[in-house]
Design a protein around this motif. Structure first.
Motif, PDB file in Angstrom:
ATOM      1  N   LEU A 144       0.393  -1.432  -0.342  1.00  0.00           N
ATOM      2  CA  LEU A 144       0.743  -0.530   0.123  1.00  0.00           C
ATOM      3  C   LEU A 144       0.941   1.291   0.168  1.00  0.00           C
ATOM      4  O   LEU A 144       1.725   1.165   0.059  1.00  0.00           O
ATOM      5  CB  LEU A 144      -0.512  -0.220   1.431  1.00  0.00           C
ATOM      6  N   LEU A 145       0.456   2.587   0.083  1.00  0.00           N
ATOM      7  CA  LEU A 145       1.205   3.469  -0.172  1.00  0.00           C
ATOM      8  C   LEU A 145       0.443   4.345   1.622  1.00  0.00           C
ATOM      9  O   LEU A 145      -0.508   4.810   1.902  1.00  0.00           O
ATOM     10  CB  LEU A 145       0.711   4.511  -1.069  1.00  0.00           C
ATOM     11  N   GLN A 146       1.661   4.579   2.392  1.00  0.00           N
ATOM     12  CA  GLN A 146       1.207   5.427   3.482  1.00  0.00           C
ATOM     13  C   GLN A 146       1.742   7.015   3.015  1.00  0.00           C
ATOM     14  O   GLN A 146       2.575   7.251   2.016  1.00  0.00           O
ATOM     15  CB  GLN A 146       2.343   5.342   4.283  1.00  0.00           C
ATOM     16  N   VAL A 147       1.016   8.189   2.978  1.00  0.00           N
ATOM     17  CA  VAL A 147       1.171   9.624   2.779  1.00  0.00           C
ATOM     18  C   VAL A 147       0.353  10.384   3.740  1.00  0.00           C
ATOM     19  O   VAL A 147       0.161  10.570   5.043  1.00  0.00           O
ATOM     20  CB  VAL A 147      -0.344  10.079   1.863  1.00  0.00           C
ATOM     21  N   TYR A 173      -5.581  10.211  -5.861  1.00  0.00           N
ATOM     22  CA  TYR A 173      -4.363   8.896  -6.358  1.00  0.00           C
ATOM     23  C   TYR A 173      -4.961   8.425  -7.526  1.00  0.00           C
ATOM     24  O   TYR A 173      -6.389   8.270  -7.869  1.00  0.00           O
ATOM     25  CB  TYR A 173      -3.442   8.551  -4.989  1.00  0.00           C
ATOM     26  N   TRP A 174      -4.178   8.186  -8.348  1.00  0.00           N
ATOM     27  CA  TRP A 174      -4.478   6.808 -10.182  1.00  0.00           C
ATOM     28  C   TRP A 174      -3.265   6.610  -9.808  1.00  0.00           C
ATOM     29  O   TRP A 174      -1.914   6.779  -9.979  1.00  0.00           O
ATOM     30  CB  TRP A 174      -4.871   7.877 -10.816  1.00  0.00           C
ATOM     31  N   LYS A 175      -3.795   5.176 -10.765  1.00  0.00           N
ATOM     32  CA  LYS A 175      -2.355   4.584 -11.320  1.00  0.00           C
ATOM     33  C   LYS A 175      -2.091   4.954 -12.838  1.00  0.00           C
ATOM     34  O   LYS A 175      -2.739   5.008 -13.781  1.00  0.00           O
ATOM     35  CB  LYS A 175      -3.173   2.949 -11.499  1.00  0.00           C
ATOM     36  N   MET A 176       0.106   4.977 -12.568  1.00  0.00           N
ATOM     37  CA  MET A 176       0.161   5.852 -13.903  1.00  0.00           C
ATOM     38  C   MET A 176       0.305   4.824 -14.984  1.00  0.00           C
ATOM     39  O   MET A 176       0.407   5.494 -15.273  1.00  0.00           O
ATOM     40  CB  MET A 176       2.297   6.577 -13.046  1.00  0.00           C
ATOM     41  N   SER A 177       0.220   3.801 -14.754  1.00  0.00           N
ATOM     42  CA  SER A 177       0.884   2.733 -16.130  1.00  0.00           C
ATOM     43  C   SER A 177      -0.660   3.471 -17.347  1.00  0.00           C
ATOM     44  O   SER A 177      -1.034   2.794 -18.339  1.00  0.00           O
ATOM     45  CB  SER A 177       0.763   1.632 -16.177  1.00  0.00           C
ATOM     46  N   SER A 178      -1.608   3.220 -16.264  1.00  0.00           N
ATOM     47  CA  SER A 178      -3.531   3.072 -17.150  1.00  0.00           C
ATOM     48  C   SER A 178      -3.153   4.421 -18.685  1.00  0.00           C
ATOM     49  O   SER A 178      -2.544   5.339 -18.239  1.00  0.00           O
ATOM     50  CB  SER A 178      -4.435   3.160 -16.872  1.00  0.00           C
ATOM     51  N   SER A 179      -3.909   4.798 -19.289  1.00  0.00           N
ATOM     52  CA  SER A 179      -3.807   5.042 -20.481  1.00  0.00           C
ATOM     53  C   SER A 179      -4.599   6.207 -20.434  1.00  0.00           C
ATOM     54  O   SER A 179      -5.153   7.313 -20.442  1.00  0.00           O
ATOM     55  CB  SER A 179      -4.147   4.554 -21.906  1.00  0.00           C
ATOM     56  N   VAL A 197      -6.225  -0.639  -1.002  1.00  0.00           N
ATOM     57  CA  VAL A 197      -6.603  -1.277  -2.405  1.00  0.00           C
ATOM     58  C   VAL A 197      -6.330  -0.500  -3.252  1.00  0.00           C
ATOM     59  O   VAL A 197      -6.478  -0.127  -4.371  1.00  0.00           O
ATOM     60  CB  VAL A 197      -7.963  -1.014  -2.950  1.00  0.00           C
ATOM     61  N   LEU A 198      -4.711  -1.043  -3.450  1.00  0.00           N
ATOM     62  CA  LEU A 198      -4.122  -0.445  -4.688  1.00  0.00           C
ATOM     63  C   LEU A 198      -2.732  -1.899  -4.883  1.00  0.00           C
ATOM     64  O   LEU A 198      -2.827  -3.510  -4.549  1.00  0.00           O
ATOM     65  CB  LEU A 198      -2.618   0.299  -4.410  1.00  0.00           C
ATOM     66  N   GLU A 199      -2.260  -1.901  -6.493  1.00  0.00           N
ATOM     67  CA  GLU A 199      -1.735  -3.475  -7.240  1.00  0.00           C
ATOM     68  C   GLU A 199      -0.474  -3.345  -5.981  1.00  0.00           C
ATOM     69  O   GLU A 199       0.487  -2.582  -6.613  1.00  0.00           O
ATOM     70  CB  GLU A 199      -2.321  -3.871  -8.219  1.00  0.00           C
TER      71      GLU A 199
END
Length: 393
Positions: A144-147, A173-179, A197-199
């Motif tokens: 996960l990501l801690q902010v 926040y959003w997934k950077m690889s997505s078009s 809920v992150l990959e």
């Protein structure tokens, strides 16, 4: 008469108003705010004035609004920028109360000519904008990501939450690889937030802004931070990392062992040499550590002792092969007086004197001295070793 006085007073008032209105007022007066930083700015058009009135300065003042109820001569306006040529004035240092209502006014002057005052009403709680978080730190934690969010600061480096207790944060926040990225958002009043809920092993981008709902305040977004999430490491990667670390550390281990071996060998050769030291050096070292160690040589200079008389007393031996012989050396009178003391030395070394069995008288040779046993007395010494005083065998 009274009518003439009134006309004269009105004429003076008109002249005064014309003098006061000789300069135009500053244009586009605006107040730029962020947290508790307040800067008043304006525009001045030089073409609106005559050539002799181009050196224009400006004065800015402030006053609490509730003081307007007092008479004008008791209104205490505070000048912050007095006759400044600049086109802005910073009110941040005035420390205006955040919940108060203030009046700010500005005018231009050039010599005796002045412009009319431009007055603006200002309430920081209502009108001042809030800024984004001072800093945003994003770190991956178990997939996960801690902010970590730092509160926006006031002019005196205090937290804005002291002035706005209901301040909270809007995180996108959003997934950077997505078009076509799909933005997710979460709101929180805490400064530490975990994005759910992150990959695993995926890059995500995050940005944050500050919100306060009482006056619908919204800050602009902070810079965008992109980072990759982590996850469980596969077993093959663990084995590969272990082999790589082992291959890199093995030469270092060998070098360390070689260094320890050579250092130990050097220490052993230094303190425990394989070739023994000479006897004089060992004796000298022994004297340093123990003053009671026997000495082979006397500490004081040797004295030559000569004797003409030698008495030898031999006791009756009792079933022993070696007889005990006591030699008494009588020093000459001259030698005794010169030395002033009697030197004696005892030796337990074997003198080479042997006895033979039998009951009759026996003769023992001791370096040229003939002894008749038992009870015999021998006179005459052929040769006496120098420096020997008492000998016990």
């Amino acid at each position: 008469m009274e009518l003439g006085v009134l006309r004269g007073a009105s004429l003076l008032l008109c002249c005064a108003s014309l003098v006061c209105a000789a300069l135009p007022v500053p244009q586009n007066v605006t107040l730029h705010t962020l947290n508790t930083n307040y800067v008043l700015k304006w525009v001045w058009d030089v073409d609106l004035v005559q050539d002799d009135a181009r050196n224009v300065t400006f004065t800015a003042q402030y006053l609490a609004k509730f003081k307007l109820k007092k008479p004008k001569n008791k209104q205490d306006w505070t000048s912050l920028c007095e006759s400044t040529p600049e086109h802005e004035c910073d009110f941040s240092s005035a420390k205006l109360h955040y919940l108060g209502v203030w009046l700010l006014r500005l005018r231009a002057q050039s010599g005796q000519s002045v412009s009319a005052w431009i007055v603006k009403e200002f309430c920081p709680d209502r009108d001042a904008a809030i800024g984004p978080p001072l800093a945003v730190n994003v770190t991956p934690v178990k997939g996960l990501l801690q902010v970590m969010i730092s509160d926006p600061l006031t002019f005196s480096n205090g937290s804005m939450k002291e002035l706005l207790p209901n301040l909270y944060y809007f995180i996108v926040y959003w997934k950077m690889s997505s078009s076509t990225p799909k933005c997710n958002n979460i709101t929180s009043a805490n400064k530490l937030v975990i994005l759910p809920v992150l990959e695993s092993w995926t890059w995500y981008c995050v940005r944050v802004r500050s919100l306060d709902d009482y006056y619908k305040k919204r800050s602009f977004f902070s810079p965008t931070y992109c980072i990759q999430t982590d996850g469980h490491t596969p077993y093959w990667q663990i084995v590969l990392y272990f082999l790589l670390s082992l291959g890199l550390s093995f030469p270092l281990f060998l070098g360390l062992c070689l260094f320890i071996f050579r250092a130990g060998k050097l220490v052993m050769n230094t303190f425990f040499p394989s070739v023994p030291l000479p006897a004089p050096i060992l004796e000298y070292l022994g004297d340093l550590h123990s003053s009671e160690m026997p000495r082979l040589l006397p500490a004081e200079p040797e004295l030559e002792i000569c004797s003409d008389n030698l008495d030898i007393l031999i006791p009756q031996p009792q079933d022993t092969e070696v007889a005990e012989i006591t030699l008494k050396v009588h020093l000459p009178a001259e030698t005794s007086q010169q030395s002033g003391r009697t030197l004696s030395r005892h030796s337990s070394c074997d003198s080479g004197v042997y006895s033979t069995e039998g009951s009759g008288p026996r003769q023992i040779e001791l370096e040229g001295v003939k002894v008749e046993k038992p009870g015999g007395k021998v006179q005459g010494v052929e040769e006496l070793d120098e420096g020997v005083q008492d000998v016990s065998v």
